[in-house]
Design a protein around this motif. Structure first.
Motif, short mmCIF file in Angstrom:
data_model
loop_
_atom_site.label_atom_id
_atom_site.label_comp_id
_atom_site.label_asym_id
_atom_site.label_seq_id
_atom_site.Cartn_x
_atom_site.Cartn_y
_atom_site.Cartn_z
N THR A 48 82.95 22.14 -30.46
CA THR A 48 81.77 22.91 -30.06
C THR A 48 80.54 22.29 -30.73
OG1 THR A 48 81.88 24.45 -31.92
CG2 THR A 48 83.17 24.99 -29.95
N SER B 1 82.89 13.77 -31.62
CA SER B 1 83.49 14.92 -30.94
C SER B 1 84.95 14.67 -30.61
CB SER B 1 82.71 15.21 -29.65
OG SER B 1 82.89 14.16 -28.71
N ARG C 109 83.46 15.77 -21.84
CA ARG C 109 84.82 16.23 -21.50
C ARG C 109 85.18 15.88 -20.07
NH1 ARG C 109 83.64 20.49 -25.35
NH2 ARG C 109 82.42 21.62 -23.80
N ARG C 110 84.20 16.00 -19.16
CA ARG C 110 84.48 15.68 -17.76
C ARG C 110 84.69 14.19 -17.55
NH1 ARG C 110 80.64 19.80 -16.60
NH2 ARG C 110 78.97 18.27 -16.32
N ASP D 220 74.78 10.58 -26.78
CA ASP D 220 75.54 11.01 -25.61
C ASP D 220 76.30 9.84 -24.99
OD1 ASP D 220 76.47 12.52 -23.58
OD2 ASP D 220 74.56 12.82 -22.57
N GLU E 281 75.49 20.97 -26.42
CA GLU E 281 76.50 21.63 -25.58
C GLU E 281 76.61 20.94 -24.23
OE1 GLU E 281 78.67 23.70 -26.30
OE2 GLU E 281 78.00 25.16 -27.79
N HIS E 282 75.47 20.58 -23.64
CA HIS E 282 75.48 19.89 -22.35
C HIS E 282 76.17 18.53 -22.48
CE1 HIS E 282 74.12 18.62 -18.39
NE2 HIS E 282 73.67 17.50 -18.93
N ASP F 234 88.06 19.52 -28.08
CA ASP F 234 87.73 20.94 -28.18
C ASP F 234 86.53 21.20 -29.09
OD1 ASP F 234 88.97 20.15 -30.47
OD2 ASP F 234 90.33 21.86 -30.61
N LEU G 218 78.43 17.63 -24.66
CA LEU G 218 79.87 17.83 -24.86
C LEU G 218 80.56 18.16 -23.53
CD1 LEU G 218 79.81 19.85 -28.21
CD2 LEU G 218 80.74 17.55 -27.88
N SER G 219 79.90 18.98 -22.73
CA SER G 219 80.47 19.33 -21.43
C SER G 219 80.62 18.09 -20.55
CB SER G 219 79.60 20.38 -20.75
OG SER G 219 80.08 20.67 -19.46
N GLN G 220 79.57 17.26 -20.52
CA GLN G 220 79.63 16.04 -19.74
C GLN G 220 80.69 15.08 -20.27
OE1 GLN G 220 77.87 16.93 -16.94
NE2 GLN G 220 76.83 14.95 -16.96
#
Length: 625
Positions: free
Chosen positions: A326, A321, A213-214, A275, A206-207, A324, A209-211
């Motif tokens: 998850t 990924s 996207r940014r 990542d 999750e972390h 969107d 994926l968040s990074q």
């Protein structure tokens, strides 16, 4: 000592105690607390130097000395294991030396020489004791000789006892901290390999994926599933299997990029989270391909188990990924890709369905009584049914009756195949017993069940099959076992085959002539029957005169089988012309739609009953077709 000196002495003692108390309150480590003890002692008491060691006699460790030449004497005590400090720890008493020059007061010549050379003339060693435990020793030094007064010794004891009490509290606090850290680590890491477990994998994914996207980047997940790992456990034992898993984890982890995460999801399943990969598909694929190549090379290194080298292979699924994605979606996509890689062209779900849905329904097949058996006859030259093959079917809640080819690999992958196999053996034996009771001589001699390589590696297979036969009044000779030829690529199946043969179960090789086994290998296999693959059968009558290679292979199988007293069954027989050619060539039995389709037991029972009636009236046996 006059009143002013006494006050100054008491104030110094209180200041020393306050210094140690402040250190304890600051949640410092035990070593830091001992440092503070030495500093407070020298700063506030009437001594010229101090040192402290931790541990018990025979295992003392120098922690801290004051910066005044104390180190030489203290270090020598640690190195020689002699001196007032060691005696205090060994005999659990304080050691007081008023004059180091006096040989009557000392018994440590090497230590005394070093202490005198450093300018020390007297010393006191006070054990630090609390809660029935010795935490170390506090040594205090003076440069002048002179009697240590009782009130001085009393306050040194007070200071030492107080310090030991704080050390006990600090140790308890450290133990509690380590226990919390261990508990936290255990909740997020796999106990066997030390890798992140499912909880931590999802958190890091999750972390990531968040990074991503940014930053406009991509995350790739690799789902790695070891092939035939259950066979390793069953053959070498679970302790050996654990060693293989730990070794594989180390081999895989050594191939990752910095920042990648390798985790153990469960059992023999590993996950790699890559990542910060490029968003461009071509660049990303280049990085992933390089990683996959390294992982394959790592898995290719054998793992030594006693005197056997075991090479572990794996099937890997890859998922990338999107904007969107998850963590759950990405991991499920990698899982599905792994399953497709492990079982190409098999068990594909219908549009709109997922493998997880299929597996969820399949897990309820046994408790909801949705498994079925169909039976296909195996006939002799007269058309009489001599044996039947029990074929598993699944009554899917929405898709209807499914053949085994659409779900058996999924059952094997998920571990359900063992329970399914035991159900099949029980039902097949029960049905054969019913046919014998109702049809008498018309009943088949043998019912064959299909067994996978994974089931053959189960050490309980032989006992469970034998028990199923005995439960229904049969013998092991009545319950045959069929194994696909491709199963012989797994060396773990041979011990299982020999065990079944010793118990008396007839053994048959299915799809013979298309895979791993050579004709010469028949000598080593404990089989009674080989089934010539349907591709060879089709080839014989594919053109006028038949395919010469197919006919040559059939003749070779028949010749070797005759020499080994092995019966040959031709499967996939679809026409009378094929049946005639195969029987003329020397095949003992036939199986296929021409001889009879797989049908429920009651439909086949009708045919068996008709055959019995025909035999009683003197009519010719019924030919299938």
């Amino acid at each position: 000592m006059d009143h002013t000196q006494q006050n100054r002495h008491d104030e110094g003692l209180l200041a020393a105690i306050a210094g140690v108390a402040d250190a304890a309150a600051a949640d410092v480590s035990a070593d830091d607390l001992l440092h503070r003890l030495v500093e407070a002692t020298v700063a506030h008491l009437d001594v010229d130097g101090a040192g402290v060691v931790a541990g018990v006699a025979g295992d003392l460790r120098l922690v801290h000395v004051s910066d005044d030449g104390t180190g030489a004497a203290e270090t020598l005590q640690e190195r020689l294991a002699e001196g007032p400090c060691h005696d205090a720890a060994l005999f659990d008493v304080e050691v007081v030396v008023d004059d180091l020059h006096d040989p009557v007061q000392t018994a440590w010549p090497s230590y005394v020489d070093a202490a005198l050379a450093a300018g020390w003339a007297s010393v006191v060693a006070v054990p630090l004791q609390c809660a029935g435990r010795s935490w170390g020793v506090l040594d205090v030094y003076r440069r002048a000789t002179g009697t240590w007064q009782q009130h001085e010794l009393h306050w040194l004891r007070v200071l030492g006892h107080l310090a030991a009490s704080y050390l006990a509290l600090a140790a308890d606090r450290d133990d509690a901290r380590r226990a919390r850290q261990a508990l936290q680590h255990a909740s997020t890491h796999d106990a066997l390999t030390g890798l992140p477990n499912r909880v931590l994998i999802f958190d890091r994914l999750e972390h990531a994926l968040s990074q991503a996207r940014r930053r406009g980047r991509c995350v790739t997940v690799l789902f790695v599933d070891l092939d035939r790992f259950k066979a390793v456990n069953d053959t070498f034992g679970h302790a050996a299997g654990d060693r293989v898993l730990a070794t594989v984890a180390a081999q895989l982890g050594a191939q990752l990029r910095e920042g990648d995460t390798l985790g153990r999801l469960s059992g023999d399943e590993f996950v790699v989270v890559c990542d910060d990969l490029p968003a461009d598909a071509r660049e990303r694929q280049r990085d992933v391909d390089a990683l996959l190549a390294r992982l394959r090379d790592a898995l290719g290194r054998p793992v030594r188990l006693d005197d056997v080298d075991v090479v572990v292979s794996a099937s890997t699924g890859v998922a990338h990924s999107s904007a969107d994605s998850t963590a759950e979606d990405l991991l499920a996509a990698a899982d599905a890709a792994m399953y497709r890689a492990k079982h190409p062209q098999r068990n594909q779900p219908t549009p709109g369905a997922s493998l997880r849905d299929l597996e969820r329904h399949l897990a309820r097949a046994l408790p909801e009584h949705r498994l079925r058996l169909h039976h296909q006859p195996i006939t002799d030259a007269t058309g009489a049914v001599r044996a039947v093959e029990a074929l598993l079917r699944w009554e899917h809640p929405t898709r209807g009756l499914l053949p085994a080819g659409e779900f058996i690999d999924l059952a094997e992958h998920s571990g359900m195949v063992v329970a399914f196999g035991r159900w099949v053996a029980h039902e097949a034996c029960a049905q054969l017993a019913r046919w014998r009771a109702r049809c008498g001589a018309g009943a088949p001699d043998t019912v064959y069940v299909n067994v996978s390589a994974r089931e053959l590696a189960d050490p309980d297979l032989g006992r469970s099959l034998e028990a199923a036969a005995h439960r229904h009044g049969l013998t092991p000779a009545d319950l045959g076992v069929e194994v696909l030829e491709e199963s012989f690529t797994d060396p773990m199946v041979l011990p299982g085959l020999h065990d079944l043969q010793r118990r008396g179960h007839p053994l048959s090789i299915d799809d013979f002539g298309t895979g791993y086994s050579s004709l010469a290998r028949l000598v080593d296999l404990p089989v009674r029957t080989v089934k010539v693959d349907k591709a060879i059968v089709r080839g014989i009558t594919a053109a006028p005169g038949g395919d010469s290679r197919s006919r040559a292979l059939l003749d070779a199988v028949l010749t070797v089988a005759a020499g080994l007293d092995v019966e040959v069954v031709a499967e996939g027989v679809e026409s009378a012309a094929q049946a005639e050619v195969l029987l003329t060539a020397g095949c003992h039995h036939l199986q296929g739609f021409h001889c009879g389709r797989p049908v429920p037991a009651d439909e086949l029972e009708h045919r068996l009953g008709v055959a019995v009636t025909a035999g009683r009236t003197g009519a010719h046996p019924v030919r299938p077709g």
